[in-house]
Design a protein around this motif. Structure first.
Motif, short mmCIF file in Angstrom:
data_model
loop_
_atom_site.label_atom_id
_atom_site.label_comp_id
_atom_site.label_asym_id
_atom_site.label_seq_id
_atom_site.Cartn_x
_atom_site.Cartn_y
_atom_site.Cartn_z
N ALA A 29 39.37 27.90 33.51
CA ALA A 29 40.78 28.14 33.80
C ALA A 29 40.96 29.03 35.03
CB ALA A 29 41.50 28.73 32.60
N GLY A 30 40.06 28.88 36.02
CA GLY A 30 40.15 29.65 37.25
C GLY A 30 39.59 31.05 37.17
N ILE A 31 39.06 31.44 36.02
CA ILE A 31 38.50 32.79 35.85
C ILE A 31 36.98 32.67 35.77
CG2 ILE A 31 38.42 34.82 34.37
CD1 ILE A 31 41.22 33.98 33.37
N PRO A 32 36.25 33.39 36.62
CA PRO A 32 34.78 33.30 36.58
C PRO A 32 34.20 34.14 35.44
CG PRO A 32 35.48 34.70 38.38
CD PRO A 32 36.72 34.17 37.75
N PHE A 33 33.33 33.51 34.65
CA PHE A 33 32.64 34.17 33.55
C PHE A 33 31.15 34.20 33.83
CE2 PHE A 33 36.57 32.91 31.51
CZ PHE A 33 36.88 34.03 30.75
N LEU A 34 30.52 35.31 33.52
CA LEU A 34 29.09 35.52 33.71
C LEU A 34 28.42 35.49 32.34
CD1 LEU A 34 26.67 36.42 35.51
CD2 LEU A 34 27.42 38.76 35.11
N TYR A 35 27.41 34.62 32.19
CA TYR A 35 26.67 34.49 30.94
C TYR A 35 25.26 35.01 31.16
CZ TYR A 35 30.48 31.34 29.72
OH TYR A 35 31.72 30.81 29.46
N VAL A 36 24.85 36.00 30.36
CA VAL A 36 23.55 36.63 30.53
C VAL A 36 22.84 36.70 29.19
CG1 VAL A 36 22.33 38.69 31.32
CG2 VAL A 36 24.48 38.05 32.39
N SER A 37 21.58 36.26 29.16
CA SER A 37 20.72 36.41 27.98
C SER A 37 19.65 37.44 28.31
CB SER A 37 20.04 35.09 27.62
OG SER A 37 20.99 34.15 27.23
N VAL A 38 19.51 38.45 27.45
CA VAL A 38 18.57 39.54 27.71
C VAL A 38 17.60 39.69 26.55
CG1 VAL A 38 20.16 40.81 29.19
CG2 VAL A 38 20.13 41.27 26.76
N ARG A 71 32.32 39.26 25.30
CA ARG A 71 31.75 38.92 23.99
C ARG A 71 30.24 39.19 24.00
NH1 ARG A 71 33.36 33.90 23.96
NH2 ARG A 71 31.49 32.98 24.80
N VAL A 72 29.73 39.64 22.85
CA VAL A 72 28.29 39.83 22.66
C VAL A 72 27.89 39.12 21.38
CG1 VAL A 72 26.43 41.48 22.30
CG2 VAL A 72 28.32 42.06 23.81
N SER A 73 26.90 38.25 21.48
CA SER A 73 26.40 37.53 20.31
C SER A 73 24.88 37.63 20.32
CB SER A 73 26.85 36.07 20.36
OG SER A 73 26.29 35.36 19.29
N GLY A 74 24.35 38.59 19.57
CA GLY A 74 22.90 38.81 19.58
C GLY A 74 22.45 39.32 20.93
N ASN A 75 21.63 38.53 21.61
CA ASN A 75 21.15 38.91 22.95
C ASN A 75 21.91 38.21 24.07
OD1 ASN A 75 19.28 40.57 21.79
ND2 ASN A 75 17.60 39.12 21.93
N ASP A 76 22.93 37.46 23.71
CA ASP A 76 23.74 36.75 24.71
C ASP A 76 25.01 37.54 24.98
OD1 ASP A 76 21.87 34.69 24.72
OD2 ASP A 76 22.88 33.65 23.08
N HIS A 77 25.27 37.78 26.26
CA HIS A 77 26.44 38.55 26.68
C HIS A 77 27.32 37.67 27.57
CE1 HIS A 77 24.84 42.55 25.47
NE2 HIS A 77 23.69 41.90 25.61
N VAL A 78 28.63 37.83 27.42
CA VAL A 78 29.58 37.13 28.28
C VAL A 78 30.47 38.19 28.93
CG1 VAL A 78 31.44 35.43 28.39
CG2 VAL A 78 29.57 35.11 26.77
N PHE A 79 30.60 38.10 30.25
CA PHE A 79 31.42 39.04 31.01
C PHE A 79 32.42 38.25 31.85
CE2 PHE A 79 27.27 41.02 30.56
CZ PHE A 79 27.60 42.28 30.10
N ARG A 80 33.59 38.84 32.05
CA ARG A 80 34.52 38.34 33.06
C ARG A 80 34.16 39.12 34.32
NH1 ARG A 80 39.46 39.75 31.00
NH2 ARG A 80 39.61 41.47 32.45
N HIS A 81 33.60 38.43 35.29
CA HIS A 81 33.09 39.08 36.50
C HIS A 81 33.72 38.42 37.70
CE1 HIS A 81 30.12 41.33 38.88
NE2 HIS A 81 30.16 40.27 39.67
N ARG A 82 34.22 39.23 38.62
CA ARG A 82 34.81 38.66 39.83
C ARG A 82 34.51 39.52 41.03
NH1 ARG A 82 40.65 39.89 41.18
NH2 ARG A 82 40.97 41.98 40.37
N PHE A 83 34.41 38.85 42.16
CA PHE A 83 34.33 39.49 43.46
C PHE A 83 35.69 39.32 44.11
CE2 PHE A 83 29.94 38.09 42.68
CZ PHE A 83 29.29 39.30 42.82
N TYR A 84 36.24 40.40 44.66
CA TYR A 84 37.55 40.30 45.28
C TYR A 84 37.64 41.19 46.50
CZ TYR A 84 38.63 44.66 42.82
OH TYR A 84 38.61 45.94 42.36
#
Length: 104
Positions: A29-38, A71-84
């Motif tokens: 929806a036009g919003i960049p999301f960052l998905y990271v597994s650690v 959101r955090v689910s176990g070792n998976d993290h979701v961030f709303r990340h943007r460069f502006y």
């Protein structure tokens, strides 16, 4: 300035960090999301690594980064990340503002 190139450099830097298994981004929806597994060992330093890699990707450009945990689910993290690009005054309005372009 190509934002896709900045995102590519950011994801490449983040993927090479120790303790980060995978990283990718996607626009929803036009919003960049960052998905990271650690891994378990890198849970505490994830925010630091994101800031560090964002700084490397933005070096030499007039950009800022904003990261908000969604959101955090176990070792998976979701961030709303943007460069502006920061919004700054580009002209003097004559009102003697403290952040006037004349004082630079």
């Amino acid at each position: 300035m190509d934002v896709d190139l900045i995102w590519k450099n950011f994801i490449d830097c983040l993927s090479q960090r120790e303790g980060i298994d995978s990283a990718h981004w996607r626009k929803v929806a036009g919003i960049p999301f960052l998905y990271v597994s650690v891994s378990d060992a890198a849970q505490g330093s994830l925010h630091y690594e994101i800031k560090r890699c964002a700084g490397k990707a933005m070096r030499g450009k007039r950009l800022h980064a904003e990261t908000v945990s969604v959101r955090v689910s176990g070792n998976d993290h979701v961030f709303r990340h943007r460069f502006y690009v920061p919004q700054e005054k580009m002209f003097c309005c004559g009102n003697l503002c403290p952040d006037c372009i004349r004082f630079r």
